[in-house]
Motif scaffolding. Structure first.
Motif, mmCIF file in Angstrom:
data_model
loop_
_atom_site.group_PDB
_atom_site.id
_atom_site.type_symbol
_atom_site.label_atom_id
_atom_site.label_comp_id
_atom_site.label_asym_id
_atom_site.label_seq_id
_atom_site.Cartn_x
_atom_site.Cartn_y
_atom_site.Cartn_z
ATOM 1 N N SER A 133 -7.741 -0.340 1.359
ATOM 2 C CA SER A 133 -8.972 0.133 0.693
ATOM 3 C C SER A 133 -8.711 0.601 -0.734
ATOM 4 O O SER A 133 -9.113 1.696 -1.143
ATOM 5 C CB SER A 133 -9.614 1.277 1.500
ATOM 6 N N GLU B 238 -8.791 9.468 5.089
ATOM 7 C CA GLU B 238 -9.524 9.886 3.902
ATOM 8 C C GLU B 238 -8.769 9.535 2.626
ATOM 9 O O GLU B 238 -7.585 9.167 2.656
ATOM 10 C CB GLU B 238 -9.764 11.402 3.937
ATOM 11 N N LEU B 239 -9.490 9.628 1.512
ATOM 12 C CA LEU B 239 -8.894 9.463 0.194
ATOM 13 C C LEU B 239 -8.815 10.837 -0.453
ATOM 14 O O LEU B 239 -9.830 11.521 -0.613
ATOM 15 C CB LEU B 239 -9.738 8.518 -0.668
ATOM 16 N N THR C 57 -6.043 -5.826 -1.521
ATOM 17 C CA THR C 57 -6.376 -5.250 -0.218
ATOM 18 C C THR C 57 -6.442 -6.325 0.859
ATOM 19 O O THR C 57 -5.896 -6.156 1.960
ATOM 20 C CB THR C 57 -7.719 -4.499 -0.294
ATOM 21 N N LYS D 138 -4.010 7.948 -0.271
ATOM 22 C CA LYS D 138 -4.882 7.330 0.726
ATOM 23 C C LYS D 138 -4.233 7.451 2.095
ATOM 24 O O LYS D 138 -3.134 6.950 2.316
ATOM 25 C CB LYS D 138 -5.109 5.857 0.408
ATOM 26 N N THR D 139 -4.912 8.150 2.996
ATOM 27 C CA THR D 139 -4.443 8.243 4.375
ATOM 28 C C THR D 139 -5.293 7.324 5.245
ATOM 29 O O THR D 139 -6.224 6.675 4.757
ATOM 30 C CB THR D 139 -4.543 9.685 4.902
ATOM 31 N N ASP D 140 -4.987 7.274 6.519
ATOM 32 C CA ASP D 140 -5.784 6.441 7.416
ATOM 33 C C ASP D 140 -7.145 7.062 7.707
ATOM 34 O O ASP D 140 -7.989 6.433 8.357
ATOM 35 C CB ASP D 140 -5.026 6.203 8.725
ATOM 36 N N LYS E 88 -7.800 13.228 -3.666
ATOM 37 C CA LYS E 88 -7.545 13.255 -5.107
ATOM 38 C C LYS E 88 -7.192 14.676 -5.518
ATOM 39 O O LYS E 88 -7.914 15.621 -5.189
ATOM 40 C CB LYS E 88 -8.767 12.756 -5.877
ATOM 41 N N ASP F 154 -11.450 1.985 -3.150
ATOM 42 C CA ASP F 154 -11.931 3.364 -3.054
ATOM 43 C C ASP F 154 -11.473 4.205 -4.245
ATOM 44 O O ASP F 154 -12.025 5.295 -4.486
ATOM 45 C CB ASP F 154 -11.444 4.024 -1.756
ATOM 46 N N SER F 155 -10.474 3.734 -4.975
ATOM 47 C CA SER F 155 -9.976 4.490 -6.127
ATOM 48 C C SER F 155 -10.963 4.478 -7.291
ATOM 49 O O SER F 155 -10.861 5.311 -8.202
ATOM 50 C CB SER F 155 -8.626 3.927 -6.595
#
Length: 548
Positions: free
Chosen positions: A330, A239-240, A318, A235-237, A242, A333-334
């Motif tokens: 977040s 986007e997520l 969170t 997880k970046t600031d 995978k 989001d996973s």
């Protein structure tokens, strides 16, 4: 077969077949390409001898970056560490020899227990009673490769830090592991939190000239169903990200990384630090097995989480760190809601809302199905009425087909005139079905990845996330499909026979599907039978015939 023979029931069959293909075909394709890993395979070692270490090296050597750092412990001792410039996980026999996993500290928790080895101060077990699952996989334990390990750009230092026994001190509910050797000092402080996380602080000295990284996560156990993502998650600031577990080369992500780790459809293993990471590496270490580690400064403060992807729990964690760190991690989001996530997430939230009141996941699925049926009632009603009208017009259509069998164009004109006179349209029954397909697929995905259903009993079923052990639900579902076709208006008996065959096929396929999903389909079919009965009664199907 020409276009004139395509009556409403045939179109209905085509769209029903499309839905079946989308829902079930994906299951078999995914199961073929991502099969469940046998238990004995998961215990295979990726390290066998030190001689094999060259082939198992997780990073490419950088010959142009090589220097030697001398560390003087005292006047009589000089320790020299060679720095390669690359992070090496040391997948060799030293790992196996260094730790027999018997010198452990066990911490009882509200959710189960945690075990930390005195060798390297590494987390070797996080057992969750509710799901009867250890979040540290057999693969990790077999190969002695664990989260929170410190990896350096010097193989000798990496071995010293991770394969050496630490001194242990206890301060209230904190465990302090310390290593002080060869002018290298490492302190790891662990503290169990009420939200199932494990606070961690790492302080070091003597390592300022080396590159440092910490292991965020290691490949988790494969789940029985192949739905949902399995592999690295970052997880970046912005986007997520995978990354699948079947990669062949190391991948590096740079930027402002909030957290990183490994996941499968039900569980998450991740590490986050205050301020984030600047770079994260995903390294393949065995067949469909990856390790995630992130570069760190000499001291960090953060938390490790190994547990289920419970929506409420991830939200609680969170919110906690949004307040403490002023950072939105977040974690929710996973949870993978599938290709129709824009519909899946609201359905998931409605499920949670219902469950908060009745506290029974089986009844929650039934109530959600009823609500969906109510919302879609107008569309379903329109479709059934159109089918009934088409069935009533079947004799007239056959007369036209016989009369104009040598003039297809005239036949088409007369059929359109017939439909217009009776206020019906062959496509009017198909469009409602098309509109419902995304909703069905979205709910299908939600039920396949919802960890809340795992290990939850309902009636005779002990686990709604697993198959019905007695196959009662799939059989009832098949019978409901037969009943639904028996009561449904049709203009073609052959089509009904085909649908009966499909009911048998569906019963066979659904036998290994999660019981929660079969329960939804069964409930939906029963409601469909009721709605078909209402439509038939409204349109006079059950009126007594006159004797005159």
């Amino acid at each position: 077969m020409n276009n004139n023979e395509h009556d409403m029931q045939k179109r209905m069959f085509i769209f029903f077949f499309i839905v079946a293909t989308l829902l079930i075909g994906y299951s078999f394709i995914a199961g073929y390409f991502y099969p469940e890993e046998p238990a004995e395979k998961s215990k295979e070692k990726v390290v066998v001898t030190e001689e094999g270490n060259k082939d198992l090296q997780v990073t490419e050597k950088a010959p142009e970056v090589s220097k030697t750092v001398e560390v003087k412990e005292n006047k009589d001792t000089k320790v020299t560490y060679q720095q390669t410039g690359e992070f090496d996980l040391l997948l060799d026999q030293r790992r196996i020899n260094a730790d027999n996993l018997k010198n452990l500290i066990k911490i009882e928790t509200d959710f189960g227990y945690i075990e930390i080895s005195k060798v390297g101060g590494r987390i070797v077990s996080i057992y969750v009673d509710k799901f009867k699952t250890d979040m540290i996989s057999d693969f990790s334990k077999t190969n002695r490769l664990f989260p929170t390990e410190i990896i350096t750009t010097s193989p000798e230092l990496t071995a010293l830090i991770n394969f050496t026994p630490y001194n242990l001190k206890r301060e209230n509910n904190r465990l302090i592991f310390e290593l002080n050797k060869n002018n290298i000092y490492v302190k790891k402080i662990f503290e169990v939190n009420d939200d199932s996380t494990l606070s961690i602080k790492i302080e070091t000295s003597g390592l300022e000239k080396y590159g440092l990284a910490v292991i965020n996560g290691i490949a988790l156990k494969a789940e029985s169903q192949a739905f949902g993502h399995s592999g690295a998650i970052i997880k970046t600031d912005k986007e997520l990200i995978k990354i699948d577990s079947d990669i062949e080369r190391k991948q590096t992500i740079r930027g402002h990384i909030l957290w990183a780790g490994e996941e499968n459809k039900y569980f998450l293993q991740m590490l986050a630090v205050k301020g984030g990471f600047s770079a994260t590496h995903v390294v393949p270490v065995a067949e469909e097995k990856t390790v995630v580690f992130s570069e760190i400064p000499t001291s960090i403060e953060g938390f490790f989480f190994g547990g289920p992807k419970l929506y409420s729990l991830l939200g609680e964690i969170t919110d906690k760190y949004k307040e403490q760190w002023n950072t939105d991690l977040s974690l929710r989001d996973s949870i993978d809601f599938g290709i129709f996530g824009i519909l899946g997430k609201p359905l998931f939230l409605i499920m949670h809302f219902i469950y908060d009141y009745i506290h029974n996941w089986g009844l929650t699925i039934i109530i959600l199905t009823i609500l969906l049926r109510i919302v879609l009632f107008p569309l379903n009603h329109k479709s059934l009425k159109a089918m009934k009208k088409m069935a009533d017009l079947a004799p007239e259509v056959k007369k036209l087909q016989k009369k104009y069998q040598k003039d297809p164009q005239k036949l088409q004109e007369e059929m359109m005139k017939l439909y217009a006179e009776h206020g019906t349209n062959p496509m009017s029954g198909c469009l409602p079905i098309i509109a419902q397909i995304p909703i069905f697929i979205a709910l299908y995905n939600v039920l396949m990845v919802t960890v809340e259903l795992k290990m939850v009993p309902f009636l005779w079923v002990q686990d709604l996330a697993d198959k019905d052990p007695y196959y009662i639900l799939p059989i009832l579902m098949g019978l409901s499909m037969i009943a639904q076709q028996w009561i449904m208006p049709s203009s073609d008996k052959n089509q009904k026979i085909i649908m009966y065959i499909m009911a048998f096929v569906f019963t066979f396929l659904f036998m290994n599907f999660p019981a929660g999903l079969v329960l939804y389909w069964l409930t939906n079919n029963i409601l469909g039978i009721g709605q078909s009965f209402i439509v038939n009664k409204q349109m006079g199907l059950y009126k007594p015939k006159s004797n005159g």
